[in-house]
Write an enzyme that holds these catalytic residues in place. Structure first.
Site, PDB file in Angstrom:
ATOM      1  N   CYS A 178      -4.246   8.226  10.124  1.00 10.84           N
ATOM      2  CA  CYS A 178      -4.499   8.208  11.055  1.00 10.84           C
ATOM      3  C   CYS A 178      -4.103   8.465  12.371  1.00 10.84           C
ATOM      4  CB  CYS A 178      -4.147   5.799  11.276  1.00 10.84           C
ATOM      5  SG  CYS A 178      -4.398   5.095  10.325  1.00 10.84           S
ATOM      6  N   ARG A 182       1.891  14.079  13.790  1.00  7.55           N
ATOM      7  CA  ARG A 182       2.005  13.954  12.220  1.00  7.55           C
ATOM      8  C   ARG A 182       2.262  15.331  11.286  1.00  7.55           C
ATOM      9  NH1 ARG A 182      -0.672   8.550  10.094  1.00  7.55           N
ATOM     10  NH2 ARG A 182       0.896   7.700   9.253  1.00  7.55           N
ATOM     11  N   ARG A 232      -9.168   0.141   4.922  1.00  8.81           N
ATOM     12  CA  ARG A 232      -7.665   0.810   4.545  1.00  8.81           C
ATOM     13  C   ARG A 232      -6.791   0.551   3.450  1.00  8.81           C
ATOM     14  NH1 ARG A 232      -7.110   6.216   7.521  1.00  8.81           N
ATOM     15  NH2 ARG A 232      -5.785   6.464   6.188  1.00  8.81           N
ATOM     16  N   LYS A 249       0.812  -1.008   0.036  1.00  4.88           N
ATOM     17  CA  LYS A 249       0.271  -0.378  -0.150  1.00  4.88           C
ATOM     18  C   LYS A 249       0.628   1.013  -0.193  1.00  4.88           C
ATOM     19  CE  LYS A 249      -1.381   2.044   4.140  1.00  4.88           C
ATOM     20  NZ  LYS A 249      -1.350   3.346   4.355  1.00  4.88           N
ATOM     21  N   ASN A 250       2.233   1.191   0.303  1.00  3.35           N
ATOM     22  CA  ASN A 250       2.507   2.538   1.100  1.00  3.35           C
ATOM     23  C   ASN A 250       3.445   2.743  -0.157  1.00  3.35           C
ATOM     24  OD1 ASN A 250       1.445   3.114   3.296  1.00  3.35           O
ATOM     25  ND2 ASN A 250       2.492   2.706   4.699  1.00  3.35           N
ATOM     26  N   ASP A 287       4.339   0.239  12.113  1.00  3.26           N
ATOM     27  CA  ASP A 287       3.168  -0.551  11.726  1.00  3.26           C
ATOM     28  C   ASP A 287       2.864  -1.815  12.337  1.00  3.26           C
ATOM     29  OD1 ASP A 287       2.913   2.240  10.299  1.00  3.26           O
ATOM     30  OD2 ASP A 287       3.210   1.304   8.578  1.00  3.26           O
TER      31      ASP A 287
HETATM   32  C1  UD1 Z   1       4.687   6.984   6.552  1.00  2.00           C
HETATM   33  C2  UD1 Z   1       3.617   5.347   6.205  1.00  2.00           C
HETATM   34  C3  UD1 Z   1       2.877   5.202   7.313  1.00  2.00           C
HETATM   35  C4  UD1 Z   1       4.226   4.803   8.348  1.00  2.00           C
HETATM   36  C5  UD1 Z   1       5.193   5.725   8.542  1.00  2.00           C
HETATM   37  C6  UD1 Z   1       6.567   5.836   9.878  1.00  2.00           C
HETATM   38  C7  UD1 Z   1       2.031   5.818   3.859  1.00  2.00           C
HETATM   39  C8  UD1 Z   1       1.282   6.895   3.953  1.00  2.00           C
HETATM   40  N1  UD1 Z   1       2.407   6.055   5.802  1.00  2.00           N
HETATM   41  O1  UD1 Z   1       3.579   8.015   7.500  1.00  2.00           O
HETATM   42  O2  UD1 Z   1       2.462   3.802   8.071  1.00  2.00           O
HETATM   43  O3  UD1 Z   1       3.989   4.512  10.063  1.00  2.00           O
HETATM   44  O4  UD1 Z   1       5.447   6.190   7.069  1.00  2.00           O
HETATM   45  O5  UD1 Z   1       6.944   4.036   9.029  1.00  2.00           O
HETATM   46  O6  UD1 Z   1       3.790   5.933   3.773  1.00  2.00           O
HETATM   47  N2  UD1 Z   1       7.672  14.080  11.458  1.00  2.00           N
HETATM   48  C9  UD1 Z   1       8.342  14.982  11.736  1.00  2.00           C
HETATM   49  N3  UD1 Z   1       8.279  15.943  10.114  1.00  2.00           N
HETATM   50  C10 UD1 Z   1       7.957  15.616   8.764  1.00  2.00           C
HETATM   51  C11 UD1 Z   1       7.255  14.478   8.446  1.00  2.00           C
HETATM   52  C12 UD1 Z   1       7.329  12.848   9.993  1.00  2.00           C
HETATM   53  O7  UD1 Z   1       8.180  15.581  12.793  1.00  2.00           O
HETATM   54  O8  UD1 Z   1       7.454  16.547   8.069  1.00  2.00           O
HETATM   55  C13 UD1 Z   1       7.693  12.923  12.052  1.00  2.00           C
HETATM   56  C14 UD1 Z   1       7.013  11.936  12.486  1.00  2.00           C
HETATM   57  O9  UD1 Z   1       5.765  12.697  12.954  1.00  2.00           O
HETATM   58  C15 UD1 Z   1       6.832  10.688  12.659  1.00  2.00           C
HETATM   59  C16 UD1 Z   1       8.170  10.441  11.951  1.00  2.00           C
HETATM   60  O10 UD1 Z   1       8.704  11.529  11.728  1.00  2.00           O
HETATM   61  O11 UD1 Z   1       7.574  11.610  14.041  1.00  2.00           O
HETATM   62  C17 UD1 Z   1       7.793   9.020  10.888  1.00  2.00           C
HETATM   63  O12 UD1 Z   1       7.317  10.017  10.499  1.00  2.00           O
HETATM   64  P1  UD1 Z   1       6.877   9.587   8.898  1.00  2.00           P
HETATM   65  O13 UD1 Z   1       7.935   8.555   8.181  1.00  2.00           O
HETATM   66  O14 UD1 Z   1       7.263  11.235   8.023  1.00  2.00           O
HETATM   67  O15 UD1 Z   1       5.627   9.081   9.082  1.00  2.00           O
HETATM   68  P2  UD1 Z   1       4.391   9.287   7.874  1.00  2.00           P
HETATM   69  O16 UD1 Z   1       4.865   9.668   5.646  1.00  2.00           O
HETATM   70  O17 UD1 Z   1       2.951   9.985   8.346  1.00  2.00           O
END
Ligand code: UD1
Length: 438
Positions: free
Chosen positions: A121, A126, A402, A23-24, A309
């Site tokens: 979620c 985030r 989802r 999915k991701n 995850d």
């Molecule tokens: C993606 C995945 C999700 C998975 C996560 C971590 C998708 C659609 N979702 O989520 O299933 O749980 O990776 O493997 O692919 N952060 C910041 N600033 C940013 C971006 C992230 O501080 O601009 C922090 C987040 O709050 C979190 C950490 O970085 O603590 C990791 O987040 P990130 O890897 O970006 O997760 P997602 O892309 O939201």
């Protein structure tokens, strides 16, 4: 009544299950596909809600989406009308996380995008500051106004970007925009998840020039235009991991096919450590557990560490293991919302300092009336129910749909007694059918 799962637990899962596309990875790849005016044929697309919502939003801005079959789609960005503002919004896309990939894709190709702020979620704050930092470094102006991320650029120029946190989303998003910027971009402290490599491979197959995906330094040389491609998405590491846990916690014997065992190493290692058997072959893993599993310590980390995850599914397994385990969640701050539900089944968990669960293993769970709090936690509750004595109902399964394709059907294929019902009558029918010798 909304759709629910009703589950009768207590049976070991046995047999074979085939894992779908990731999915991701799919979410990044499908968004990136609009960056070419050519024709992208994409295979192994999982038929899950997040993917379908993204495709619908892409259709909404004029991309051609031609669904050839359940898992195959042809996409072209040729007919996107970029004469006005490129606005991505509808009631469904507001709820998913991956809408943010359309910012990187549209900004890279058209130098502008207006995308509704991402949902997803509720597992923590985030933020998307690292995405924005990357776009700005490439020369874009980015504002957040009235719930939209508005990005535009006269031109995008390659830059040296150091991510302050390891972010999957920011790495993919910046990679997309930079692949059509002028000159060279370097992303340091990049995320290394298998789906980062998959999106990079996909972009390269359209003519991008990306090196180093899968390491923490990604180098990108911008190109002007992308061309046609054919691509098959990698198998879903988390779907596979979820079935591995389901096999272990029900003391079953399951062959999980169409996987890349290397991507599952962190999960396999922990399962082996607690006493399950994991046998790897080229594109399958077999998980067996014959006796009660043991306790362990886990900390979630970016890849190749233990994936966040998989944290709830692992917690469910440890909740039935012998001794006291701990799980520390280091990626998201609000990822133990399922604990209240598990406690209703007889689990014994204590949360300390908000990010650590101390798990005192109990001998059994008992069926209960539960509500899925988010996608992965929802799947974890299904696994708990399969291992529990008696009947469990799980509501709010929209979260689970989802990210898991035909989850109930695949579990039934392994002998699990699971039914998706939308009325009391159907629930009672299932209970009657499985009641005697189920
Ligand atoms: C993606 C995945 C999700 C998975 C996560 C971590 C998708 C659609 N979702 O989520 O299933 O749980 O990776 O493997 O692919 N952060 C910041 N600033 C940013 C971006 C992230 O501080 O601009 C922090 C987040 O709050 C979190 C950490 O970085 O603590 C990791 O987040 P990130 O890897 O970006 O997760 P997602 O892309 O939201």
């Amino acid at each position: 009544m909304n759709q629910q799962y009703v589950i009768k637990g207590g049976r070991p899962l046995t047999g074979e299950v085939v894992i779908g596309g990731a999915k991701n990875a799919a979410l990044g790849i499908l968004a990136a596909a609009i960056m070419t005016d050519g024709r992208c044929f994409i295979d192994n697309v999982p038929d899950v809600r997040d993917v379908n919502v993204l495709l619908q939003a892409m259709d909404g801005i004029g991309a051609t989406i031609d669904r050839k079959s359940r898992h195959e789609v042809i996409i072209s960005g040729k007919d996107i009308d970029a004469s006005g503002d490129l606005i991505v919004d509808n009631e469904y896309i507001r709820k998913i996380r991956a809408s943010y990939y359309l910012i990187g894709a549209l900004l890279g190709k058209y130098r502008k995008a207006q995308v509704v702020l991402p949902g997803g979620c509720d597992i923590g704050a985030r933020p998307i500051d690292q995405h924005i930092k990357g776009f700005r470094a490439l020369g874009a102006t980015v504002k957040i106004e009235q719930g939209y991320v508005i990005a535009e650029a006269e031109d995008l120029i390659g830059a040296h970007i150091y991510l302050d946190v390891v972010s999957v989303g920011a790495t993919i998003n910046i990679m997309m925009a930079a692949s059509m910027a002028k000159g060279h971009t370097i992303i340091e402290n990049a995320a290394k998840e298998p789906h980062i490599v998959d999106v990079a491979n996909f972009l390269n197959s359209m003519g991008a020039n990306i090196r180093g995906a899968g390491t923490d330094v990604i180098r990108i040389k911008g190109v002007e235009q992308f061309h046609d491609t054919e691509y098959s998405i990698i198998p879903d590491q988390i779907e596979a991991g979820t079935f591995m846990m389901a096999a272990a916690v029900t003391h079953g014997d399951v062959l999980i096919r169409n996987v890349i065992p290397k991507h599952l190493e962190a999960i396999s290692a922990k399962l082996t450590e607690i006493g399950a058997e994991v046998e790897e072959s080229d594109d399958a893993v077999r998980v067996t557990a014959t006796r009660r599993l043991k306790h362990t310590q886990i900390k979630t980390l970016p890849y190749p560490g233990f994936p966040t995850d998989m944290q709830p599914q692992m917690a469910v397994t440890l909740g039935l293991s012998k001794g006291t385990s701990t799980i520390t969640e280091s990626i998201f701050e609000n990822r133990f919302r399922y604990v209240d539900e598990l406690v209703k089944m007889g689990a014994n968990f204590k949360i300390v300092e908000s990010n650590t669960a101390i798990i005192y293993g109990v001998e059994k769970y008992t069926g209960a009336k539960l509500e899925a709090p988010d996608l992965r936690a929802g799947a974890a509750l299904v696994i708990a129910a399969l291992a529990a004595d008696g009947y469990t109902t799980i509501s709010e399964i929209g979260y689970i749909l989802r990210g898991y394709e035909r989850f109930d059907e695949k579990l039934r294929g392994l002998g699990g007694l699971v039914e998706m019902v939308s009325s009391e009558k159907d629930a009672n029918k299932f209970i009657y059918k499985t009641g005697t010798n189920g």
